[in-house]
Design an enzyme around this catalytic site. Structure first.
Site, PDB file in Angstrom:
ATOM      1  N   ARG A 286       0.818  -1.238   0.000  1.00 17.11           N
ATOM      2  CA  ARG A 286       0.000   0.000   0.000  1.00 17.11           C
ATOM      3  C   ARG A 286       0.843   1.276   0.000  1.00 17.11           C
ATOM      4  NH1 ARG A 286      -3.466  -3.130   3.200  1.00 17.11           N
ATOM      5  NH2 ARG A 286      -5.237  -3.727   1.919  1.00 17.11           N
ATOM      6  N   LYS A 308       4.578  12.019 -10.607  1.00 16.95           N
ATOM      7  CA  LYS A 308       3.683  11.253 -11.490  1.00 16.95           C
ATOM      8  C   LYS A 308       4.349   9.921 -11.792  1.00 16.95           C
ATOM      9  CE  LYS A 308       1.166  14.642 -14.240  1.00 16.95           C
ATOM     10  NZ  LYS A 308       0.942  15.063 -15.619  1.00 16.95           N
ATOM     11  N   GLU A 350      13.050  19.461 -23.416  1.00 16.89           N
ATOM     12  CA  GLU A 350      12.325  19.752 -22.161  1.00 16.89           C
ATOM     13  C   GLU A 350      12.998  20.906 -21.422  1.00 16.89           C
ATOM     14  OE1 GLU A 350       9.465  18.569 -21.437  1.00 16.89           O
ATOM     15  OE2 GLU A 350       9.302  16.623 -22.461  1.00 16.89           O
ATOM     16  N   LYS A 392      10.168  23.301 -12.680  1.00 18.79           N
ATOM     17  CA  LYS A 392       9.208  22.212 -12.463  1.00 18.79           C
ATOM     18  C   LYS A 392       8.775  22.191 -10.994  1.00 18.79           C
ATOM     19  CE  LYS A 392       7.480  17.861 -13.572  1.00 18.79           C
ATOM     20  NZ  LYS A 392       7.545  16.586 -14.222  1.00 18.79           N
ATOM     21  N   GLU A 402      -2.298  18.386 -10.705  1.00 14.25           N
ATOM     22  CA  GLU A 402      -2.724  18.889 -12.003  1.00 14.25           C
ATOM     23  C   GLU A 402      -4.179  19.340 -12.041  1.00 14.25           C
ATOM     24  OE1 GLU A 402      -0.756  17.039 -15.286  1.00 14.25           O
ATOM     25  OE2 GLU A 402      -2.349  17.563 -16.664  1.00 14.25           O
ATOM     26  N   ARG A 406      -0.415  23.227 -13.178  1.00 17.98           N
ATOM     27  CA  ARG A 406       0.522  22.215 -13.680  1.00 17.98           C
ATOM     28  C   ARG A 406       0.329  21.934 -15.165  1.00 17.98           C
ATOM     29  NH1 ARG A 406       2.602  16.889 -10.297  1.00 17.98           N
ATOM     30  NH2 ARG A 406       3.865  16.043 -11.965  1.00 17.98           N
ATOM     31  N   ASN A 410       2.509  21.138 -20.056  1.00 23.73           N
ATOM     32  CA  ASN A 410       2.214  20.498 -21.343  1.00 23.73           C
ATOM     33  C   ASN A 410       2.581  21.367 -22.534  1.00 23.73           C
ATOM     34  OD1 ASN A 410       1.232  17.948 -20.683  1.00 23.73           O
ATOM     35  ND2 ASN A 410      -0.721  18.834 -20.041  1.00 23.73           N
ATOM     36  N   HIS A 413       3.397  19.880 -25.831  1.00 23.62           N
ATOM     37  CA  HIS A 413       3.139  18.440 -25.773  1.00 23.62           C
ATOM     38  C   HIS A 413       1.889  17.998 -26.524  1.00 23.62           C
ATOM     39  CE1 HIS A 413       6.438  18.487 -23.023  1.00 23.62           C
ATOM     40  NE2 HIS A 413       6.350  17.192 -22.808  1.00 23.62           N
ATOM     41  N   HIS A 417       2.732  15.086 -28.767  1.00 18.30           N
ATOM     42  CA  HIS A 417       2.183  13.733 -28.605  1.00 18.30           C
ATOM     43  C   HIS A 417       1.545  13.243 -29.896  1.00 18.30           C
ATOM     44  CE1 HIS A 417       1.924  14.072 -23.947  1.00 18.30           C
ATOM     45  NE2 HIS A 417       3.027  13.461 -24.333  1.00 18.30           N
ATOM     46  N   HIS A 430      10.637  11.258 -27.984  1.00 20.43           N
ATOM     47  CA  HIS A 430       9.695  12.155 -27.307  1.00 20.43           C
ATOM     48  C   HIS A 430      10.197  13.603 -27.367  1.00 20.43           C
ATOM     49  CE1 HIS A 430       6.760  13.520 -24.381  1.00 20.43           C
ATOM     50  NE2 HIS A 430       7.735  13.998 -23.624  1.00 20.43           N
TER      51      HIS A 430
HETATM   52  N1  NAD Z   1       6.503  10.992 -14.708  1.00 21.81           N
HETATM   53  C1  NAD Z   1       6.574  12.094 -15.412  1.00 21.81           C
HETATM   54  O1  NAD Z   1       6.228  13.184 -14.951  1.00 21.81           O
HETATM   55  C2  NAD Z   1       7.133  12.022 -16.801  1.00 21.81           C
HETATM   56  C3  NAD Z   1       7.492  13.208 -17.462  1.00 21.81           C
HETATM   57  C4  NAD Z   1       8.065  13.103 -18.722  1.00 21.81           C
HETATM   58  C5  NAD Z   1       8.263  11.865 -19.296  1.00 21.81           C
HETATM   59  N2  NAD Z   1       7.904  10.734 -18.626  1.00 21.81           N
HETATM   60  C6  NAD Z   1       8.120   9.415 -19.199  1.00 21.81           C
HETATM   61  O2  NAD Z   1       9.522   9.215 -19.365  1.00 21.81           O
HETATM   62  C7  NAD Z   1       9.716   8.240 -20.383  1.00 21.81           C
HETATM   63  C8  NAD Z   1      10.849   8.687 -21.269  1.00 21.81           C
HETATM   64  O3  NAD Z   1      12.019   8.791 -20.490  1.00 21.81           O
HETATM   65  P1  NAD Z   1      13.473   8.733 -21.176  1.00 21.81           P
HETATM   66  O4  NAD Z   1      13.518   9.660 -22.300  1.00 21.81           O
HETATM   67  O5  NAD Z   1      14.451   8.872 -20.085  1.00 21.81           O
HETATM   68  O6  NAD Z   1      13.498   7.283 -21.834  1.00 21.81           O
HETATM   69  P2  NAD Z   1      14.049   5.865 -21.349  1.00 21.81           P
HETATM   70  O7  NAD Z   1      13.838   5.664 -19.911  1.00 21.81           O
HETATM   71  O8  NAD Z   1      13.476   4.864 -22.262  1.00 21.81           O
HETATM   72  O9  NAD Z   1      15.612   5.989 -21.615  1.00 21.81           O
HETATM   73  C9  NAD Z   1      16.081   6.122 -22.940  1.00 21.81           C
HETATM   74  C10 NAD Z   1      17.163   5.082 -23.231  1.00 21.81           C
HETATM   75  O10 NAD Z   1      18.364   5.486 -22.581  1.00 21.81           O
HETATM   76  C11 NAD Z   1      18.902   4.370 -21.851  1.00 21.81           C
HETATM   77  N3  NAD Z   1      19.655   4.949 -20.759  1.00 21.81           N
HETATM   78  C12 NAD Z   1      19.182   5.516 -19.628  1.00 21.81           C
HETATM   79  N4  NAD Z   1      20.188   6.061 -18.942  1.00 21.81           N
HETATM   80  C13 NAD Z   1      21.312   5.836 -19.622  1.00 21.81           C
HETATM   81  C14 NAD Z   1      22.677   6.190 -19.424  1.00 21.81           C
HETATM   82  N5  NAD Z   1      23.061   6.955 -18.418  1.00 21.81           N
HETATM   83  N6  NAD Z   1      23.583   5.769 -20.326  1.00 21.81           N
HETATM   84  C15 NAD Z   1      23.192   5.032 -21.409  1.00 21.81           C
HETATM   85  N7  NAD Z   1      21.924   4.705 -21.669  1.00 21.81           N
HETATM   86  C16 NAD Z   1      20.987   5.111 -20.780  1.00 21.81           C
HETATM   87  C17 NAD Z   1      17.728   3.532 -21.496  1.00 21.81           C
HETATM   88  O11 NAD Z   1      18.121   2.193 -21.269  1.00 21.81           O
HETATM   89  C18 NAD Z   1      16.858   3.687 -22.739  1.00 21.81           C
HETATM   90  O12 NAD Z   1      17.264   2.764 -23.705  1.00 21.81           O
HETATM   91  C19 NAD Z   1       8.392   8.101 -21.096  1.00 21.81           C
HETATM   92  O13 NAD Z   1       7.806   6.871 -20.733  1.00 21.81           O
HETATM   93  C20 NAD Z   1       7.556   9.243 -20.578  1.00 21.81           C
HETATM   94  O14 NAD Z   1       6.175   8.961 -20.543  1.00 21.81           O
HETATM   95  C21 NAD Z   1       7.346  10.804 -17.393  1.00 21.81           C
END
Ligand code: NAD
Length: 524
Positions: A286, A308, A350, A392, A402, A406, A410, A413, A417, A430
């Site tokens: 939980r 999030k 970003e 942020k 949100e 917040r 976006n 975005h 998206h 992304h």
């Molecule tokens: N929670 C939130 O508020 C929020 C906000 C924005 C995005 N997101 C989410 O984040 C995700 C995208 O995150 P991302 O862009 O980090 O993608 P990701 O986590 O897929 O990482 C991208 C790639 O980089 C690799 N990687 C990570 N760190 C590394 C390092 N130091 N050296 C070498 N390789 C490395 C990973 O294995 C992966 O292949 C999406 O799912 C998106 O929805 C969430």
């Protein structure tokens, strides 16, 4: 440097302030003395003659003045941080440390110091202190660090205060769920201290993926050496693994190790690992504590901050999730050394978004540092991450779930998206989609009379210099338009579109998808 010492009466603000001043050469400001000097009367007399409200007004004025002074350590009054504006200002202007001690200790100390007029203690020190602590708990929690002073030499506490002040920490002020983001080269080494503060014992489940595994092994080694029992979980790489099955792997590994509610889940990786691990932590037993060690630029400036969490479903991204704030975030720019340069560039989109939301100073700093950022220079990267995280943190603390403010996050975005989905997830990163979305939103802003043509050109130039795509032609077509209409942030058939003006100016406006398409010249 500016240090503000807060906490209840008897916590040691004055004596520790003196020790900090001695050790560091900072000037000591005692806020109570400043108030008394300004009023020409002692605190008890101000309370008696003018009432508490008048005292609070004086206190606020003096605190705002002290927040502008350089090279000082300020011993605040016990109630200074109860003023929301003052507290947020102090958090942004320096290092705010809350000193604390158990109630018995506080009572002993204030009794030993009876000569000092303490009007709020009329009617019994213990009862009054308990009441004040209860009422001020959330305000005291909004700080860069809480330090226990009981049984400690003030010099030792002062040393710890100065250590905190020397770090680059950004607080995410959310009352008792406040946490700090530590940014810089080597901050992953702080994981043991952060884990101990989050949960002193219990297993630490370290979740990672193949890309970040090398950094996760380091984190695990530090924790193991410090005597923590570590459970490792390595998830598959990529968005395709942001699933319930991935969260189940975290749960099952934790449960197989016999964890209890003192468990801590630490995500070492990009946004995918962070979102899955945070989600798993929010539901395990939980809800257990979690910490984030983001290793992509995007995760540092965006996904690791704000609470999030979630997983994707066949119907769309992030459709199942929770709000579950981390206890700590360690954004170590060294981990970016192993990141694919294209992933780094994607994260810069970003950063550009955050700068535009913040205002002219941040956009100008980004323009100044473009070359260093593209080259991955650590100090420019640290500065850019800190600026984006501050933005942020400010927005999230104003609207944790949100409900309104917040939504401005976006920016770029909605169209981003749509482009991402139309290209087929994975075809466009992304961040690349967000870059295109930022250009589109500036054009919408211009068409609606909010942004100038110069603003549109400036954003395009900035993103281009960061190595990001800016050309919408051939990308934004009728198929992408279809996805625009399916954005989940919709109200009464209209999209809530974040419309920018110049830097620092945004407004969330309901807009029909057809109107956006018309402005952007997308054929039906
Ligand atoms: N929670 C939130 O508020 C929020 C906000 C924005 C995005 N997101 C989410 O984040 C995700 C995208 O995150 P991302 O862009 O980090 O993608 P990701 O986590 O897929 O990482 C991208 C790639 O980089 C690799 N990687 C990570 N760190 C590394 C390092 N130091 N050296 C070498 N390789 C490395 C990973 O294995 C992966 O292949 C999406 O799912 C998106 O929805 C969430």
């Amino acid at each position: 440097m500016r240090i503000f010492l807060s906490g209840p009466m008897g916590a040691g603000k004055t004596v520790v302030g003196r020790a900090v001043a001695e050790r560091s050469g900072l000037g000591l400001v005692d806020l109570d003395e400043r108030i008394e000097a300004a009023a020409g009367a002692e605190t008890s007399e101000i309370f008696r003659a003018q009432g508490e409200m008048a005292f609070r007004r004086l206190e606020r004025d003096e605190a705002l003045r002290a927040a502008e002074q350089d090279g000082v350590v300020v011993a605040l009054g016990g109630g200074t941080v109860c003023d929301d504006d003052v507290r947020r200002l102090l958090l942004s202007r320096g290092t705010l440390v809350t000193l604390s001690a158990p109630i018995d200790q506080l009572v002993l100390r204030v009794r030993a110091d009876e000569g000092r007029g303490r009007p709020l203690l009329a009617g019994g020190a213990r009862d009054a202190l308990e009441r004040l602590l209860g009422a001020r708990r959330a305000a005291y929690a909004e700080c860069h660090a809480s330090i226990e002073t009981s049984g400690r030499d003030p010099q030792d506490v002062a040393r710890e205060v100065l250590e905190v002040a020397a770090r680059l920490v950004v607080a995410v002020p959310l009352g008792e769920r406040t946490y700090v983001v530590e940014i810089g080269s080597g901050v992953r080494g702080r994981v043991v201290d952060c884990a101990t503060r989050a949960t002193p014992g219990g297993e630490v489940i370290v979740a990672t993926d193949g890309g970040a595994a090398r950094w996760a092994r380091e984190v695990e080694a530090l924790l193991t050496t410090a005597g923590r029992r570590v459970v490792s979980v390595q998830l598959e790489r990529g968005e395709a693994s942001k699933t319930l099955a991935a969260a189940e792997r975290v749960w099952d590994a934790a449960l197989a190790a016999g964890v209890d509610r003192d468990a801590l889940v630490v995500a070492v990786g990009g946004g995918v690992v962070g979102d899955v691990a945070g989600f798993a932590a929010s539901a395990l037993m939980r809800g257990v504590a979690h910490g984030q060690v983001p290793t992509t630029l995007l995760a540092m400036v965006d996904s690791s901050v704000g609470g999030k969490t979630g997983v994707d479903r066949p119907q769309g991204k992030n459709l199942v999730g929770t709000f579950h704030q981390p206890r700590f975030v360690l954004a170590d720019v060294d981990t970016l050394d192993t990141l694919d340069p294209a992933e780094r560039r994607a994260g810069l989109a970003e950063v550009a978004k955050a700068a535009w939301l913040e205002g002219e100073a941040d956009v100008a700093a980004l323009e100044r540092d473009v070359a260093a950022l593209v080259a991955g220079e650590p100090s420019a990267t640290t500065d850019a991450v800190a600026r984006a995280v501050r933005t942020k943190a400010r927005i999230v603390s104003g609207d944790e779930r949100e409900g309104g403010l917040r939504r401005v996050l976006n920016l770029g975005h909605t169209v981003g998206h749509a482009l991402e989905a139309a290209a087929g997830f994975g075809a466009l990163r992304h961040g690349e989609a967000v870059a295109l979305g930022l250009v589109a939103s500036l054009r919408v802003g211009h068409a609606l009379g909010r942004a100038r043509a110069d603003d549109v050109a400036r954003m395009e130039r900035l993103l281009g210099a960061l190595g990001l795509p800016t050309g919408l032609t051939g990308r934004l077509d009728a198929s992408a338009l279809g996805w625009l209409g399916s954005d989940k942030k919709r109200r009464a058939g209209e999209l809530l579109f974040v419309v920018p003006g110049g830097p620092g100016v945004v407004e969330v406006v309901p807009l029909a998808a057809a109107k956006i398409a018309e402005i952007l010249g997308v054929p039906a």
